[in-house]
Design an enzyme around this catalytic site. Structure first.
Site: not given
Lengths: 571, 159
Positions: A48, A110, A469, A160
């Site tokens: 994601e 869940f 860096m 949902k």
């Protein structure tokens, strides 16, 4: 119409043709509706975080909002870094996340997280859709808020059961009605006149511009302003390209790794005109030491930026393009003077340098410089770290919006997925992602996405086997104690540049992911590898083993005024 | 110089808006001394009153940042405005005995505080007034022994 159908139809109405996403339980209804639609292409990433950065890269390349759809819980939390990245760089990203059904909210169900709460402080605005009645308006508002005024990310959390619910008489709203949200676009003429007057009176002005010029599309106006009054100009990381690298008045980037000319000019100027920029600490150093002798004018679309860091004498709230047009109209032309000469002298006395001729190892700057000869126009993407600064310093930026980089949040792992999003928008020019070996591994799973979707991202991997860096800071300020910054196999001879010393073997990893892998470990191979990689039809990883100890100079140590510059050994 | 400011924030009545406002102040490092949120005559509008202690520049930043919240309709710093009626409400429980009960009643009379509950060993009272007045009565009641009090924080309305 069903909730999921409303979402897909709304996206169409907003002219979205590509989204990036990852399915999961709570968004099966939305993905199912998308599955049978022909207008919106859904690109499945491998994480994601890859999806949200890809949406960001897509937005920066096209100027349109980037849309990302993920599931509830971990799907949503995986977008957090990408949202914060987009927030700090003012990029319109819209994340539609699934949520557990409304009746389960608050029960630790869940894959439940309070995504509305989690995303609040890192988004411009966010929504939780509790009732399908509000869904059309919320989507309309989300697009409006994300793209107007100072753009930014917006999240829409959709339970949902809302995706599955029916709304009779659905109609996508034509207008938004938001009582408190009315960004100021037009600059106040009285303030603009004050600014014009200040320019007229000033003998040592400096123009300091940022990403706001890219967002506003005001690069032509900036150029007109610079040329009308011959004002030396410095452009932040976020604004590179808004004034071409070879423009005579361009001083380079300011700040911690900025040019000497830019930093000296900012320190000595008597008038500082900041446009579409926010006085980031990497630019200013300690604010009380910054542009101490200057009158400060600040043009920004976000009133909260004005006076946040630096006290402002002439505040102008508005869109950079609008303010600049009005300003140019009333300005009297101004000839070059001793100040222009002085800034030019700084430029020629302190150029950005590297010395490949005297090094057997590849110098990273040489790679970027060689690239200048090989590409005419390209979208440049970077990850975060030393290579990011070398690209900023040495790449010849010519066009506004040409550089995609995580400037504000400094997100390692941004480069590859953002480049993927840029390539997915089919920009008609090469997309080149310059990355380090640290950041590249943070979202390396997206090589597969590039391969499967044939996204021709040209990855230039500058491998110094260090988190360079941080290593540089450790060398300069932490007594050379390299605490956990080496990415090499333990116990190997650091002088030995054979691939077996590096882990993973990036060429093999690229090939295993379905991406072409190339490598150079000698300076004489650099050009050939770049040429081969750029000409190849498809995604490529070009790995360069470079000098491990090469540092980014100039450098202003953290906490010092920006005119206290370390130039490095070779200068 | 740091000074107390009462800031009134009119917001659209969306779920989570109070969390957004208080979260913003905390995230930017400002301390809220008190905050009240309540519905208004318009069901779509909520009013939040916060008291913060900051210098002028801090207050300027706070009001700008609050204005930036998309749900915000209007932000007003009423501290230096005299066309506002500002009030605070107090409920306080004070320990008393037979010797000093009448002294406390006398004090209540002066302040126009109203008794809510009286027992052999305590008096519970209520009082509305300016913040100064509320602080003053708490100070004067302290020697008797305060068992508990609750202050509403400031709220205001323009004249």
């Amino acid at each position: 119409m069903k909730g999921s159908e409303i979402i897909v139809d709304s996206l169409k109405q907003e002219k979205v043709d590509k989204i990036f996403g990852y399915p999961g339980g709570a968004v099966i209804p939305i993905f199912d509706t998308l599955h049978s639609n022909r207008d919106i292409e859904v690109m499945l990433t491998r994480h994601e975080q890859g999806a949200v950065h890809a949406a960001d890269g897509y937005a920066r390349t096209t100027g349109k909002p980037g849309v990302c759809i993920v599931t509830s819980g971990p799907g949503a939390t995986n977008t957090i870094t990408g949202l914060a990245t987009a927030k700090l760089d003012s990029i319109p990203v819209i994340v539609i996340s699934g949520q557990v059904p409304t009746s389960y909210i608050g029960t630790d169900a869940f894959q439940e997280t309070d995504f509305f709460g989690l995303s609040t402080s890192i988004c411009k605005h966010n929504y939780l859709v509790k009732d399908i009645k509000n869904l059309p308006n919320i989507i309309k508002e989300a697009f409006h808020v994300a793209t107007s005024g100072r753009p930014g990310p917006v999240t829409i959390d959709v339970p949902k059961d809302v995706s599955l619910a029916e709304l009779p008489n659905y109609k996508y709203p034509k207008k938004v009605d938001m009582a408190g949200y009315q960004p100021v676009i037009e600059g106040n003429m009285k303030q603009i006149k004050k600014l014009a007057e200040a320019i007229k009176k000033s003998s040592k002005p400096v123009l300091y511009t940022g990403g706001g010029i890219v967002t506003s599309g005001a690069e032509k106006e900036i150029r007109k302003l610079v040329e009308k009054v011959n004002i030396p100009t410095t452009t932040t990381l976020m604004g590179l390209g808004t004034l071409p690298y070879d423009h005579p008045e361009f001083l380079g980037m300011p700040g911690m790794h900025g040019t000497v000319a830019a930093n000296y000019a900012l320190t000595e100027c008597d008038l500082l005109i900041a446009i579409g920029t926010r006085f980031d600490d990497r630019v200013t150093g300690p604010p009380d030491t910054f542009a101490k002798n200057a009158k400060v004018a600040h043009v920004d679309i976000d009133p909260a930026e004005i006076g946040k860091i630096i006290e402002t004498d002439i505040p102008v709230v508005g869109d950079a393009g609008d303010v600049l047009k009005k300003l140019i109209n009333i300005l009297e032309p101004k000839a070059k003077n001793g100040w222009n000469k002085k800034t030019q002298q700084w430029k020629s006395r302190y150029p950005l340098k590297y010395d490949q001729a005297n090094s057997k190892e590849i110098l990273p700057q040489y790679i970027i410089d060689t690239l200048n000869d090989l590409v005419d126009d390209a979208i440049m993407v970077t990850d975060v770290g030393q290579h990011q600064m070398w690209v900023a310093q040495f790449f010849h930026f010519k066009n506004s919006g040409q550089l995609l980089t995580s400037g504000g949040l400094g997100t390692m792992g941004y480069g590859l997925p953002a480049a993927m999003g840029a390539a997915a928008s089919k920009p008609g020019k090469p997309v080149i992602n310059v990355s380090g070996d640290g950041g590249f591994q943070m979202n390396i799973q997206e090589l597969t996405t590039c391969a499967l979707n044939n996204l021709p991202v040209k990855n230039i991997l500058i491998n110094n086997s260090y988190l360079g860096m941080v290593r540089q800071w450790q060398e300069l300020f932490w007594d050379k104690r390299y605490a956990k910054t080496s990415l090499r196999k333990p116990g190997q001879n650091p002088e030995d540049n054979t691939p077996t010393n590096y882990c993973p073997d990036m060429v093999k990893l690229a090939e295993a992911s379905g991406v072409k892998g190339l490598r150079a470990n000698k300076p004489e191979d650099v050009e050939e590898v770049l040429k081969t990689g750029l000409e190849y039809d498809g995604p490529v990883v070009m790995e360069f083993f470079v000098r491990e100890t090469e540092n980014v100079y100039p450098m202003v140590p953290s906490g010092k005024p920006i005119n206290e510059i370390i130039l490095g050994d070779e200068q | 110089m740091k000074e107390k400011h009462t800031i009134i924030i009119k917001v659209t009545n969306h779920p989570g808006v109070l969390a957004k406002i208080s979260g913003l102040l905390a995230q930017r490092g400002y301390n809220i001394e008190s905050a009240i949120a309540a519905p208004t005559e318009n069901p779509d509008v909520y009013k939040i009153s916060v008291v913060v202690e900051e210098d002028d520049r801090g207050i300027q930043q706070i009001t700008k940042q609050l204005n930036k919240v998309v749900d915000t309709i209007k932000v007003t710093d009423i501290s230096h405005k005299n066309n506002y009626v500002v009030r605070e409400y107090l409920i306080i429980k004070v320990k008393v005995n037979n010797e000093n009960r009448s002294d406390v009643f006398e004090l209540m009379q002066v302040f126009s505080a109203k008794a809510l509950d009286v027992d052999s060993d305590y008096i519970m009272m209520e009082l509305a007034g300016t913040q100064r007045k509320i602080s003053r009565i708490i100070k004067l009641l302290k020697p008797y022994g305060i068992e508990e009090y609750v202050r509403s924080g400031e709220f205001a309305m323009s004249e």
